[in-house]
Motif scaffolding. Structure first.
Motif, PDB file in Angstrom:
ATOM      1  N   ASP A 132      -0.752  -7.544 -13.980  1.00 44.51           N
ATOM      2  CA  ASP A 132      -0.123  -7.723 -12.678  1.00 44.51           C
ATOM      3  C   ASP A 132      -0.466  -6.637 -11.675  1.00 44.51           C
ATOM      4  O   ASP A 132      -0.057  -6.691 -10.527  1.00 44.51           O
ATOM      5  CB  ASP A 132       1.406  -7.808 -12.829  1.00 44.51           C
ATOM      6  N   TYR A 134      -2.950  -4.649  -9.190  1.00 45.94           N
ATOM      7  CA  TYR A 134      -4.178  -4.844  -8.420  1.00 45.94           C
ATOM      8  C   TYR A 134      -5.052  -3.594  -8.543  1.00 45.94           C
ATOM      9  O   TYR A 134      -4.660  -2.503  -8.129  1.00 45.94           O
ATOM     10  CB  TYR A 134      -3.844  -5.131  -6.957  1.00 45.94           C
ATOM     11  N   GLU A 135      -6.230  -3.786  -9.133  1.00 44.49           N
ATOM     12  CA  GLU A 135      -7.088  -2.655  -9.483  1.00 44.49           C
ATOM     13  C   GLU A 135      -7.500  -1.819  -8.281  1.00 44.49           C
ATOM     14  O   GLU A 135      -7.657  -0.602  -8.397  1.00 44.49           O
ATOM     15  CB  GLU A 135      -8.331  -3.151 -10.225  1.00 44.49           C
ATOM     16  N   ASP A 136      -7.694  -2.459  -7.129  1.00 46.25           N
ATOM     17  CA  ASP A 136      -8.157  -1.693  -5.969  1.00 46.25           C
ATOM     18  C   ASP A 136      -7.032  -0.888  -5.309  1.00 46.25           C
ATOM     19  O   ASP A 136      -7.258  -0.201  -4.320  1.00 46.25           O
ATOM     20  CB  ASP A 136      -8.812  -2.620  -4.940  1.00 46.25           C
ATOM     21  N   THR A 137      -5.817  -0.955  -5.859  1.00 47.52           N
ATOM     22  CA  THR A 137      -4.705  -0.151  -5.341  1.00 47.52           C
ATOM     23  C   THR A 137      -4.159   0.803  -6.404  1.00 47.52           C
ATOM     24  O   THR A 137      -3.143   1.454  -6.192  1.00 47.52           O
ATOM     25  CB  THR A 137      -3.544  -1.054  -4.870  1.00 47.52           C
ATOM     26  N   TYR A 148       0.359   2.180  -7.517  1.00 47.53           N
ATOM     27  CA  TYR A 148      -0.355   0.911  -7.475  1.00 47.53           C
ATOM     28  C   TYR A 148       0.532  -0.157  -6.838  1.00 47.53           C
ATOM     29  O   TYR A 148       1.747   0.020  -6.682  1.00 47.53           O
ATOM     30  CB  TYR A 148      -0.764   0.454  -8.877  1.00 47.53           C
ATOM     31  N   TYR A 150       1.528  -4.366  -7.258  1.00 42.30           N
ATOM     32  CA  TYR A 150       1.529  -5.370  -8.315  1.00 42.30           C
ATOM     33  C   TYR A 150       2.278  -6.613  -7.852  1.00 42.30           C
ATOM     34  O   TYR A 150       3.018  -6.599  -6.857  1.00 42.30           O
ATOM     35  CB  TYR A 150       2.158  -4.817  -9.594  1.00 42.30           C
ATOM     36  N   SER A 151       2.060  -7.697  -8.592  1.00 39.89           N
ATOM     37  CA  SER A 151       2.716  -8.956  -8.256  1.00 39.89           C
ATOM     38  C   SER A 151       2.902  -9.776  -9.521  1.00 39.89           C
ATOM     39  O   SER A 151       2.060  -9.733 -10.428  1.00 39.89           O
ATOM     40  CB  SER A 151       1.886  -9.748  -7.246  1.00 39.89           C
ATOM     41  N   PHE A 158       4.187  -8.922  -2.960  1.00 38.47           N
ATOM     42  CA  PHE A 158       3.630  -7.635  -3.346  1.00 38.47           C
ATOM     43  C   PHE A 158       4.746  -6.626  -3.586  1.00 38.47           C
ATOM     44  O   PHE A 158       5.743  -6.593  -2.858  1.00 38.47           O
ATOM     45  CB  PHE A 158       2.692  -7.102  -2.262  1.00 38.47           C
TER      46      PHE A 158
END
Length: 212
Positions: A132, A134-137, A148, A150-151, A158
């Motif tokens: 859950d 998001y890798e770019d955050t 980070y 996530y969702s 978000f």
């Protein structure tokens, strides 16, 4: 002493299961060594219960306890251990007499009836919850901070987290022991933290966000 350990084995294991699952919820253990260790304990637990089924007590209360905390298990390993114990104790209980047989049959029947739905639901939950972020955050920052967004999926918005992250052991593919706590914050606080701290994008050795 040996008799006490056998008689109250289910209670001891259930308490240990609760401690590892809830008290140490933020600890993450992964890797081949962990999987092998889990498999050995899983098999030994089944063998011990079957061999000492006549001496072990509290089958129904412990079975009910496992069933009640099933949806709160921290990962799929705990879910499998939980369900396996419920089914095994249910079978053991049916082989006995009186109310133990009745309650065991009821609980086991409910588990088997809803098993496919439960397994599908739990697999979906852990697949989603395990991916859950998001890798770019996702950044590791100074002073052991981890941030980070996530969702929970298409029907979830978000969320942002600023928490602590500690890596105790990391032998690639063999064993990894980490501590990560999730602390939800606002998007504004997340962005301000990223701007004012030295952070490194996870998985990108050259991806460093400097103070500004």
């Amino acid at each position: 002493m040996k008799k006490i350990l056998i008689n109250y084995y289910l209670i001891f294991v259930f308490i240990l299961f609760m401690v590892l699952n809830f008290v140490f919820y933020d600890f993450e253990v992964e890797g081949l060594l962990y999987t092998l260790f889990y498999d050995v304990l899983f098999i030994l637990n089944i063998v011990f219960i079957v061999r000492n089924r006549k001496s072990i007590t509290f089958k129904v209360p412990v079975m009910a306890g496992y069933l009640l905390i099933l949806i709160f298990c921290k990962d799929i390993y705990y879910v499998v251990f939980d369900i396996a114990n419920v089914i095994l104790l249910g079978i053991m209980g049916i082989l006995e007499n009186g109310l133990v047989r009745v309650f065991s049959a009821i609980i086991l029947g409910l588990v088997l009836f809803f098993s496919l739905y439960m397994i599908f639901f739990l697999m979906l939950v852990y697949i989603v919850s395990g991916n859950d972020i998001y890798e770019d955050t996702h950044y590791y920052c100074n002073d052991n901070y981890e941030i980070y967004s996530y969702s929970g999926g298409a029907f979830d918005g978000f969320h942002y987290s600023i928490g602590k992250h500690y890596e105790f052991m990391n032998i690639d593919g063999i064993i990894e022991i980490n501590y990560s706590d999730r602390n939800e914050v606002s998007e504004e606080k997340y962005n301000n933290f990223l701007k004012t701290h030295s952070c490194k994008l996870v998985g990108d050795e050259d991806g460093t966000k400097k103070n500004s």
